[in-house]
Design a protein around this motif. Structure first.
Motif, PDB file in Angstrom:
ATOM      1  N   SER A 180       0.807  -1.214   0.000  1.00 15.79           N
ATOM      2  CA  SER A 180       0.000   0.000   0.000  1.00 15.79           C
ATOM      3  C   SER A 180       0.842   1.268   0.000  1.00 15.79           C
ATOM      4  CB  SER A 180      -0.928   0.001   1.220  1.00 15.79           C
ATOM      5  OG  SER A 180      -0.171  -0.013   2.421  1.00 15.79           O
ATOM      6  N   ASP A 181       2.132   1.150   0.365  1.00 11.15           N
ATOM      7  CA  ASP A 181       2.976   2.342   0.486  1.00 11.15           C
ATOM      8  C   ASP A 181       4.101   2.346  -0.543  1.00 11.15           C
ATOM      9  OD1 ASP A 181       4.306   0.177   1.524  1.00 11.15           O
ATOM     10  OD2 ASP A 181       5.177   1.251   3.229  1.00 11.15           O
ATOM     11  N   LEU A 182       3.842   1.774  -1.704  1.00  7.45           N
ATOM     12  CA  LEU A 182       4.918   1.593  -2.677  1.00  7.45           C
ATOM     13  C   LEU A 182       4.801   2.490  -3.905  1.00  7.45           C
ATOM     14  CD1 LEU A 182       5.307  -2.279  -2.511  1.00  7.45           C
ATOM     15  CD2 LEU A 182       6.841  -0.548  -1.583  1.00  7.45           C
ATOM     16  N   ASP A 183       3.947   3.512  -3.845  1.00  4.44           N
ATOM     17  CA  ASP A 183       3.794   4.384  -5.013  1.00  4.44           C
ATOM     18  C   ASP A 183       5.132   4.985  -5.444  1.00  4.44           C
ATOM     19  OD1 ASP A 183       1.142   3.827  -5.109  1.00  4.44           O
ATOM     20  OD2 ASP A 183       0.448   5.797  -4.425  1.00  4.44           O
ATOM     21  N   ASP A 184       5.982   5.370  -4.483  1.00  8.65           N
ATOM     22  CA  ASP A 184       7.276   5.966  -4.831  1.00  8.65           C
ATOM     23  C   ASP A 184       8.183   4.960  -5.525  1.00  8.65           C
ATOM     24  OD1 ASP A 184       6.482   8.349  -3.761  1.00  8.65           O
ATOM     25  OD2 ASP A 184       7.558   8.107  -1.866  1.00  8.65           O
ATOM     26  N   ALA A 185       8.131   3.693  -5.085  1.00 12.02           N
ATOM     27  CA  ALA A 185       8.961   2.668  -5.721  1.00 12.02           C
ATOM     28  C   ALA A 185       8.510   2.418  -7.151  1.00 12.02           C
ATOM     29  CB  ALA A 185       8.901   1.370  -4.913  1.00 12.02           C
ATOM     30  N   TYR A 186       7.184   2.363  -7.357  1.00 12.63           N
ATOM     31  CA  TYR A 186       6.669   2.194  -8.718  1.00 12.63           C
ATOM     32  C   TYR A 186       7.042   3.396  -9.586  1.00 12.63           C
ATOM     33  CZ  TYR A 186       3.691  -1.486  -6.700  1.00 12.63           C
ATOM     34  OH  TYR A 186       3.220  -2.610  -6.065  1.00 12.63           O
ATOM     35  N   ALA A 187       6.848   4.596  -9.037  1.00 13.80           N
ATOM     36  CA  ALA A 187       7.081   5.818  -9.822  1.00 13.80           C
ATOM     37  C   ALA A 187       8.550   5.980 -10.185  1.00 13.80           C
ATOM     38  CB  ALA A 187       6.602   7.033  -9.035  1.00 13.80           C
ATOM     39  N   ALA A 188       9.451   5.401  -9.369  1.00 12.56           N
ATOM     40  CA  ALA A 188      10.880   5.535  -9.659  1.00 12.56           C
ATOM     41  C   ALA A 188      11.278   4.844 -10.954  1.00 12.56           C
ATOM     42  CB  ALA A 188      11.699   4.976  -8.494  1.00 12.56           C
ATOM     43  N   ILE A 189      10.541   3.810 -11.352  1.00 12.41           N
ATOM     44  CA  ILE A 189      10.918   3.080 -12.571  1.00 12.41           C
ATOM     45  C   ILE A 189      10.768   3.956 -13.812  1.00 12.41           C
ATOM     46  CG2 ILE A 189      10.380   1.109 -14.057  1.00 12.41           C
ATOM     47  CD1 ILE A 189       9.764  -0.488 -11.534  1.00 12.41           C
ATOM     48  N   LEU A 226      15.722  -4.745 -13.924  1.00  9.93           N
ATOM     49  CA  LEU A 226      14.633  -3.836 -13.552  1.00  9.93           C
ATOM     50  C   LEU A 226      14.582  -3.659 -12.039  1.00  9.93           C
ATOM     51  CD1 LEU A 226      12.241  -2.158 -14.549  1.00  9.93           C
ATOM     52  CD2 LEU A 226      10.822  -4.206 -14.362  1.00  9.93           C
ATOM     53  N   GLN A 227      14.942  -4.697 -11.300  1.00 10.64           N
ATOM     54  CA  GLN A 227      15.022  -4.658  -9.841  1.00 10.64           C
ATOM     55  C   GLN A 227      13.695  -4.247  -9.200  1.00 10.64           C
ATOM     56  OE1 GLN A 227      18.563  -2.593  -8.439  1.00 10.64           O
ATOM     57  NE2 GLN A 227      19.714  -3.237 -10.232  1.00 10.64           N
ATOM     58  N   ASN A 228      12.619  -4.936  -9.593  1.00  7.62           N
ATOM     59  CA  ASN A 228      11.304  -4.670  -9.012  1.00  7.62           C
ATOM     60  C   ASN A 228      10.761  -5.891  -8.281  1.00  7.62           C
ATOM     61  OD1 ASN A 228      10.728  -6.227 -11.310  1.00  7.62           O
ATOM     62  ND2 ASN A 228       8.751  -5.222 -11.630  1.00  7.62           N
ATOM     63  N   VAL A 229      11.659  -6.681  -7.718  1.00  6.67           N
ATOM     64  CA  VAL A 229      11.238  -7.899  -7.032  1.00  6.67           C
ATOM     65  C   VAL A 229      11.465  -7.814  -5.528  1.00  6.67           C
ATOM     66  CG1 VAL A 229      11.668 -10.385  -6.821  1.00  6.67           C
ATOM     67  CG2 VAL A 229      11.513  -9.337  -9.078  1.00  6.67           C
ATOM     68  N   ALA A 230      12.563  -7.222  -5.104  1.00  8.82           N
ATOM     69  CA  ALA A 230      12.875  -7.156  -3.673  1.00  8.82           C
ATOM     70  C   ALA A 230      13.049  -5.709  -3.234  1.00  8.82           C
ATOM     71  CB  ALA A 230      14.145  -7.949  -3.374  1.00  8.82           C
ATOM     72  N   ASP A 255      14.493  -3.127   0.169  1.00  9.23           N
ATOM     73  CA  ASP A 255      15.349  -3.052   1.352  1.00  9.23           C
ATOM     74  C   ASP A 255      14.504  -2.653   2.562  1.00  9.23           C
ATOM     75  OD1 ASP A 255      17.427  -2.960   3.093  1.00  9.23           O
ATOM     76  OD2 ASP A 255      18.192  -1.008   2.413  1.00  9.23           O
ATOM     77  N   ARG A 256      13.777  -3.633   3.087  1.00 10.71           N
ATOM     78  CA  ARG A 256      12.963  -3.421   4.275  1.00 10.71           C
ATOM     79  C   ARG A 256      12.615  -4.791   4.850  1.00 10.71           C
ATOM     80  NH1 ARG A 256       7.034  -1.396   2.037  1.00 10.71           N
ATOM     81  NH2 ARG A 256       6.247  -3.431   1.404  1.00 10.71           N
ATOM     82  N   PRO A 257      12.128  -4.850   6.093  1.00  8.18           N
ATOM     83  CA  PRO A 257      11.763  -6.162   6.659  1.00  8.18           C
ATOM     84  C   PRO A 257      10.786  -6.909   5.762  1.00  8.18           C
ATOM     85  CG  PRO A 257      11.752  -4.474   8.356  1.00  8.18           C
ATOM     86  CD  PRO A 257      11.961  -3.750   7.052  1.00  8.18           C
ATOM     87  N   ASP A 258      11.066  -8.166   5.523  1.00  8.45           N
ATOM     88  CA  ASP A 258      10.251  -9.023   4.665  1.00  8.45           C
ATOM     89  C   ASP A 258      10.208  -8.523   3.221  1.00  8.45           C
ATOM     90  OD1 ASP A 258       8.895 -11.430   4.509  1.00  8.45           O
ATOM     91  OD2 ASP A 258       6.926 -10.495   4.651  1.00  8.45           O
ATOM     92  N   GLY A 259      11.180  -7.695   2.856  1.00  9.64           N
ATOM     93  CA  GLY A 259      11.195  -7.136   1.502  1.00  9.64           C
ATOM     94  C   GLY A 259      11.557  -8.142   0.429  1.00  9.64           C
ATOM     95  N   ASP A 260      11.971  -9.338   0.832  1.00 13.66           N
ATOM     96  CA  ASP A 260      12.301 -10.381  -0.143  1.00 13.66           C
ATOM     97  C   ASP A 260      11.179 -11.402  -0.281  1.00 13.66           C
ATOM     98  OD1 ASP A 260      12.501 -11.629   2.321  1.00 13.66           O
ATOM     99  OD2 ASP A 260      14.266 -12.817   1.758  1.00 13.66           O
ATOM    100  N   ARG A 261      10.002 -11.106   0.269  1.00 16.03           N
ATOM    101  CA  ARG A 261       8.919 -12.099   0.254  1.00 16.03           C
ATOM    102  C   ARG A 261       8.500 -12.461  -1.172  1.00 16.03           C
ATOM    103  NH1 ARG A 261       5.180 -14.219   3.864  1.00 16.03           N
ATOM    104  NH2 ARG A 261       3.172 -14.827   2.959  1.00 16.03           N
ATOM    105  N   LEU A 262       8.353 -11.464  -2.052  1.00 19.62           N
ATOM    106  CA  LEU A 262       7.970 -11.761  -3.432  1.00 19.62           C
ATOM    107  C   LEU A 262       9.027 -12.623  -4.110  1.00 19.62           C
ATOM    108  CD1 LEU A 262       6.131 -11.494  -5.869  1.00 19.62           C
ATOM    109  CD2 LEU A 262       7.183  -9.274  -6.353  1.00 19.62           C
ATOM    110  N   LEU A 263      10.292 -12.329  -3.873  1.00 17.74           N
ATOM    111  CA  LEU A 263      11.359 -13.147  -4.453  1.00 17.74           C
ATOM    112  C   LEU A 263      11.255 -14.584  -3.964  1.00 17.74           C
ATOM    113  CD1 LEU A 263      13.941 -13.439  -6.103  1.00 17.74           C
ATOM    114  CD2 LEU A 263      15.231 -12.682  -4.093  1.00 17.74           C
TER     115      LEU A 263
END
Length: 426
Positions: A254-263, A346-350, A352-360
């Motif tokens: 829910s708080d990833l708009d900045d990560a998406y927009a960075a691409i 592209l680096q849109n899988v993991a 740098d945060r707790p449980d940030g590798d869950r999708l990977l």
């Protein structure tokens, strides 16, 4: 039709000829059952006397098959609409008010004469409705009031683009009620994208809306965003011996708009190094020759993301061509390549945060369970969202059991391609 007449027509099979092309003969009984609570929900909120003339609409979710983050840079994408959709029961009203009640969501109530962008509506459904009405008004159509009740099987956060389904549904409703049905699927998709970009505040590309609006499997060249080149392709995954499974990672996004927009921002940074706005307008050979200069000016991640774009847009077109020729194993090879590129470049899988590798971890588990004959990759936006897997049918039960034992029940969604996009059913 009024409510009682409509319910009787559904139950008797009178409407089957309208429903069959959309849902298929095998799903008719289930489909009739899905419409009944939608009609009843509308009557409870808007038509207790059951005297209003009702309309029925449907818009599907979508699955991205290829072209991960290529659309916003003018590249090729590959997507398909799926057999999960959002349904609406609708009636005109005599007020300049639009009311949309969606099960499980806050109601939308807005004055159609108020077309201003509102900061308090950012990331809200009301922004999408207002933005679509505003764009139609800009095009010379007079949008009036209507009431709508909706229910959806496109699970929010499932990676099947519930937002694009809602946009296409809303556009299809307004097209029917106020535009004489004049707008085609491409126009409806662009109007939905406008609402999401400008009013909702999310810088998405056009792939999701095009897939939801058009239906079936489509390859799209976004080189000319005003006139995207759309090519249809027939594919039956089950006939090929595979199930298409979308897996919700269960991570919070829910708080990833900045990560998406960075691409798109970082890809655009590389494009502007060469005096262009999009990577499509950059010569790849020149980019490769001047890579060290771009690296010094823009940094490593923007350069890697640009490399992903150039390879991925070619891959999406090759995937379409492979499916068109019936070369399904070649298609799967390209899916695997796409997944590797998304993870490494592209680096849109993991994150740098707790449980940030869950999708990977979801993707790696999916690859292990699908085996050498299967394939798995990030699906859609990425980061904390969903994975997509092509699972041999003889491994499907074990795959679902294994994934859900580790990541939670209800995480796996087996989807099929739907050949009809946003549509007025009655």
């Amino acid at each position: 039709m009024q409510a009682e007449r409509l319910l009787n027509a559904l139950r008797s099979g009178e409407l089957d000829e309208r429903l069959r092309p959309v849902y298929g003969a095998a799903a008719l009984a289930k489909t009739r059952g899905r419409f009944e609570p939608v009609i009843e929900g509308f009557c409870r909120l808007f038509d207790p006397e059951r005297t209003r003339e009702l309309y029925l609409f449907s818009a599907p979710g979508r699955t991205e098959l290829g072209g991960n983050h290529t659309d916003h840079q003018g590249g090729w994408g590959l997507a398909g609409s799926v057999n999960m959709d959002t349904l609406a029961c609708v009636a005109r009203n005599d007020e300049p008010i639009i009311r949309v009640h969606s099960k499980g969501h806050d109601p939308v109530v807005l004055d159609v004469s108020d077309r201003a962008i509102r900061e308090d509506e950012r990331s809200c459904s009301s922004a999408l409705v207002r933005g679509i009405a505003a764009k139609l008004d800009e095009r010379g159509y007079t949008v009036g009031g209507f009431d709508a009740y909706t229910e959806t099987s496109v699970l929010r956060g499932s990676g099947l683009s519930s937002s694009a389904a809602f946009e296409v549904l809303t556009g299809t409703i307004m097209n029917c009620l106020f535009c004489g049905g004049e707008l085609g699927s491409t126009e409806l998709a662009k109007i939905g994208q406008f609402a999401e970009n400008v009013y909702y505040g999310k810088p998405c590309g056009l792939l999701d809306q095009m897939a939801c609006a058009t239906g079936g499997v489509i390859a799209i060249d976004f080189a000319d965003p005003a006139n995207p080149d759309v090519r249809r392709c027939a594919v039956d995954f089950e006939r090929e011996g595979y199930a298409l499974v979308v897996i919700d990672s269960g991570a919070n996004h829910s708080d990833l708009d900045d990560a998406y927009a960075a691409i798109p921002r970082e890809m655009g940074q590389v494009a502007r190094f060469f005096g262009a706005e999009r990577l499509h307008d950059v010569d790849e050979e020149r980019f490769l020759r001047e890579r060290d200069k771009v690296l010094a000016a823009c940094g490593e991640r923007p350069v890697l993301r640009a490399e992903h774009f150039f390879a991925e847009t070619r891959r999406a077109l090759e995937q379409y061509e492979a499916l068109s020729r019936g070369e399904f194993q070649r298609f799967l090879d390209l899916v695997r390549e796409s997944g590797t590129s998304s993870e490494e470049k592209l680096q849109n899988v993991a994150l740098d945060r707790p449980d940030g590798d869950r999708l990977l971890r979801v993707i790696e588990k999916a690859r292990a369970l699908a085996g050498e004959r299967g394939a798995a990759r990030v699906h859609g936006g990425g980061f904390a969202g969903t994975a997509q897997a092509y699972v041999p049918l003889d491994k499907l039960n074990a795959f679902v059991e294994g994934m859900e034992a580790e990541f939670g029940r209800g995480r796996c969604h087996i989807v099929q391609i739907r050949n009809v996009g946003g549509v007025q059913l009655l």
